[in-house]
Design an enzyme around this catalytic site. Structure first.
Site, PDB file in Angstrom:
ATOM      1  N   SER A  42      79.817  70.093   3.905  1.00 27.23           N
ATOM      2  CA  SER A  42      78.348  69.537   3.697  1.00 27.23           C
ATOM      3  C   SER A  42      77.857  69.409   5.072  1.00 27.23           C
ATOM      4  O   SER A  42      76.470  69.342   5.094  1.00 27.23           O
ATOM      5  CB  SER A  42      78.651  68.342   3.046  1.00 27.23           C
ATOM      6  OG  SER A  42      79.372  67.085   3.860  1.00 27.23           O
ATOM      7  N   ASP A  48      73.142  58.963   4.729  1.00 28.56           N
ATOM      8  CA  ASP A  48      73.826  58.291   3.627  1.00 28.56           C
ATOM      9  C   ASP A  48      75.292  57.913   3.385  1.00 28.56           C
ATOM     10  O   ASP A  48      75.753  57.656   2.402  1.00 28.56           O
ATOM     11  CB  ASP A  48      73.568  59.490   2.344  1.00 28.56           C
ATOM     12  CG  ASP A  48      74.264  60.715   2.743  1.00 28.56           C
ATOM     13  OD1 ASP A  48      75.194  60.672   3.760  1.00 28.56           O
ATOM     14  OD2 ASP A  48      74.435  61.693   2.001  1.00 28.56           O
ATOM     15  N   HIS A  93      76.730  61.531   5.753  1.00 25.08           N
ATOM     16  CA  HIS A  93      76.081  62.776   6.576  1.00 25.08           C
ATOM     17  C   HIS A  93      75.125  62.100   7.666  1.00 25.08           C
ATOM     18  O   HIS A  93      74.530  60.991   7.567  1.00 25.08           O
ATOM     19  CB  HIS A  93      75.482  63.614   5.579  1.00 25.08           C
ATOM     20  CG  HIS A  93      76.277  64.088   4.488  1.00 25.08           C
ATOM     21  ND1 HIS A  93      76.286  63.412   3.494  1.00 25.08           N
ATOM     22  CD2 HIS A  93      77.278  65.015   4.701  1.00 25.08           C
ATOM     23  CE1 HIS A  93      77.114  63.971   2.432  1.00 25.08           C
ATOM     24  NE2 HIS A  93      77.990  64.718   3.199  1.00 25.08           N
TER      25      HIS A  93
END
Length: 383
Positions: A41, A346, A349
């Site tokens: 990610s 979040d 990240h």
């Protein structure tokens, strides 16, 4: 005055020649026609969103003004890398709508691991597109993209030219989830550390396979300080903290992974001397955002910008963009007022602002081994 002949003279001459050759090559800025990225990610530009449920607003709000498949409020490090070469943002390989692969493709998928994950979405927390699958996707992409070019038509121009694959930059940012999977699987710190060697070996084997397909320029990120992320801090409240407030033992595991990765990259240089390998110390740059945030223009680095509840504004069961009921009223978990000065987006990240800062630091080569700037990373400087 004449110097006497010595047996070492030919060796000195050869060494001097090689050094001058290296400097001559190193003086040329690299012009990568394409970028191919592999990872999780930290560099996913839409793979997981295309395959499963995409992130909701306020993801993407800072730059794209809408969710854009990235798990951030805006751009990722890979986006800044692409733009630094005047390349378009990389389309995710799995995204079938509006994609353009002329200047590269992104095989990274959020929640991806290097090794085969123990559980996958939707019955687990990890992506089915782990690194070896990303390699298989790339292998298929190489073949099918050239078939499409040969067929001609409107799609031909959306594919990279054949020689781009050998001239491209190959970027990697993966490994964090392998460590996270160990921790979430109730393994001890010692057990996760013991697994690192196998994880890194799997990474190295995939790099070799990509090299065998013609790749020659590799830009490899190590993993960041996982012990500074809210999802770890919230789930390990009793863990010993360092001076920055990060979970010390968890960061030590990340550092152990990085030591092994660096050694593996050094071995790859020996095994594959025709390639240029740049190992990038992302860890040090990211950790500086937690240890010295004010120095870099940031604040509250451990506190989540888009989250809900708890010491770190993070709850495993209520994520950024979710709808919750508070005081009999439904509210959407939104972003903080100033994402531009925040580090953690979040809980897992980073914000666009943090990603931009990290890119600006690593692109100079100051955190690279060898100390090679991004725009010089096509050169083998290990003579």
């Amino acid at each position: 005055m004449e110097f006497p002949e010595t047996k070492n003279k030919p060796i000195i001459t050869l060494s001097f020649f090689l050094c001058m050759l290296s400097l001559t090559h190193a003086s040329k800025i690299c012009h990568f026609p394409a970028i191919f990225n592999f990872g999780d990610s930290n560099s996913d530009t839409g793979s997981l969103a295309a395959a499963f449920t995409p992130p909701n607003s306020p993801y993407g709000e800072t730059f794209f003004r809408m969710p854009a498949g990235r798990f951030s409020d805006g751009r990722l490090i890979i986006d800044f890398i692409a733009k630094s070469f005047n390349r378009s943002y990389l389309s995710a390989y799995l995204d079938s709508l509006g994609t353009n692969f002329k200047q590269g493709a992104n095989f990274a998928s959020s929640a991806s691991t290097i090794q085969v994950p123990t559980s996958i979405i939707p019955n687990g927390g990890y992506s089915p597109f782990y690194l070896n699958v990303q390699y298989e996707q790339f292998l298929q992409f190489m073949s099918r993209s050239q078939i499409i070019r040969e067929q001609g038509g409107i799609f031909a121009e959306l594919m990279p030219e054949k020689d781009y694959f050998g001239k491209a930059l190959y970027t990697f940012d993966i490994g964090q989830n392998d460590l996270g999977a160990g921790f979430s699987g109730n393994l001890s710190v010692e057990q996760v550390n013991a697994s690192v060697s196998n994880i890194v070996n799997s990474f190295s084997e995939n790099v070799k396979k990509i090299y065998n397909l013609g790749a020659r320029s590799f830009w490899i990120h190590n993993t960041g300080p996982i012990g500074c992320l809210a999802y770890i801090l919230e789930n390990a409240p009793s863990a010993e903290k360092d001076s920055a407030g990060c979970a010390k033992a968890y960061n030590e595991v990340a550092q152990n992974f990085n030591l092994n990765l660096n050694a593996s990259v050094a071995q790859l240089r020996k095994d594959l001397p025709l390639a240029a390998f740049t190992y990038v110390d992302i860890y040090s740059v990211k950790y500086s955002l937690f240890s010295e945030p004010e120095k870099h223009g940031f604040e509250l680095p451990l506190i989540v910008c888009c989250g809900y509840g708890g010491k770190y504004n993070f709850d495993n069961n209520v994520r950024c963009g979710d709808t919750v009921t508070a005081n009999d009223t439904q509210v959407v978990v939104g972003a903080c007022d100033r994402p531009s000065v925040r580090v953690n987006w979040d809980g897992v990240h980073y914000t666009e602002a943090a990603n931009r800062f990290i890119f600006e630091q690593i692109s100079t080569g100051a955190f690279s081994d060898p100390p090679t700037a991004l725009n010089m990373s096509c050169h083998n400087t290990t003579y």
